[in-house]
Design an enzyme around this catalytic site. Structure first.
Site, PDB file in Angstrom:
ATOM      1  N   ARG A  78     -80.246 -22.103  -7.042  1.00 63.58           N
ATOM      2  CA  ARG A  78     -80.084 -21.027  -6.065  1.00 63.58           C
ATOM      3  C   ARG A  78     -81.120 -21.064  -4.955  1.00 63.58           C
ATOM      4  NH1 ARG A  78     -77.287 -15.864  -8.475  1.00 63.58           N
ATOM      5  NH2 ARG A  78     -75.724 -16.899  -9.746  1.00 63.58           N
ATOM      6  N   GLU A 115     -88.629 -19.983 -23.399  1.00 64.43           N
ATOM      7  CA  GLU A 115     -88.742 -19.129 -24.575  1.00 64.43           C
ATOM      8  C   GLU A 115     -88.576 -19.934 -25.859  1.00 64.43           C
ATOM      9  OE1 GLU A 115     -86.788 -15.019 -26.315  1.00 64.43           O
ATOM     10  OE2 GLU A 115     -86.201 -15.747 -24.352  1.00 64.43           O
TER      11      GLU A 115
END
Length: 192
Positions: A78, A115
């Site tokens: 993006r 994560e």
């Protein structure tokens, strides 16, 4: 739910343009999974007036003066959407910071933690020359892991990250704190 989006630097555009841009953001609860509130700015890009306001806002809200930037680096994917037109508006070059495996060799890379595991970012070898001052752009700053990895990568080849420019900031995740004392600009903020 859209009314939980707070204008930050977007206020530089004046109330009418700011409100128009805010009206184009979409919030999708439970996407891509339960507990996530996905923030969609794609309607801004599809709207000619919205896109014009967005690009003007990014230029006006630069975290550093334009003459202190040599290149704009956009984070995949993006960041490419806003990085290329921003670089063109500033008369600067554009560097694509890609996910691993997307560029032919030779490349430079930096690993970073997710994560659950690690990932890598890559740039073409030699694309950023030592001493080059780079503005890093992306649509969103959340935990800051990807932006920090881009900074590490750019610095590893002798470049200097002179600033970060984001459309959106998710509050409460500490992403901006991971970027050190480098100037940061965000147009809007919202709860994570």
């Amino acid at each position: 739910m859209e009314n939980d989006i707070t204008p930050e630097k977007l206020s530089l555009m004046g109330e009418e343009d700011s409100n128009y841009l805010l009206s184009l953001f979409r919030s999708i609860p439970g996407f891509p999974k339960e507990g996530i509130n996905f923030r969609d700015y794609m309607p801004l890009l599809a709207d000619a007036r919205g896109l014009s306001i967005l690009m003007d806002a990014l230029v006006r809200a630069l975290p550093v003066p334009a003459d202190s930037i040599d290149e704009v680096a956009g984070l995949e994917a993006r960041g490419f959407l806003i990085g290329v037109p921003l670089a063109a508006a500033l008369h600067k070059g554009f560097v694509a910071v890609r996910k691993a495996g997307k560029l032919p060799p030779p490349i430079e890379h930096a690993d970073y933690s997710l994560e659950y595991g690690t990932a890598s970012l890559e740039i073409e070898q030699g694309i950023i020359k030592p001493g080059t001052r780079v503005l890093v752009v992306d649509d969103l700053i959340a935990t800051g892991g990807t932006a920090h990895a881009a900074k590490t990568l750019i610095e590893s080849v002798g470049g200097t990250v002179c600033g970060f420019s984001f459309i959106m900031k998710l509050n409460g995740l500490g992403g901006c704190d991971k970027l050190g004392d480098v100037p940061i600009s965000t147009l809007v903020s919202m709860p994570a």
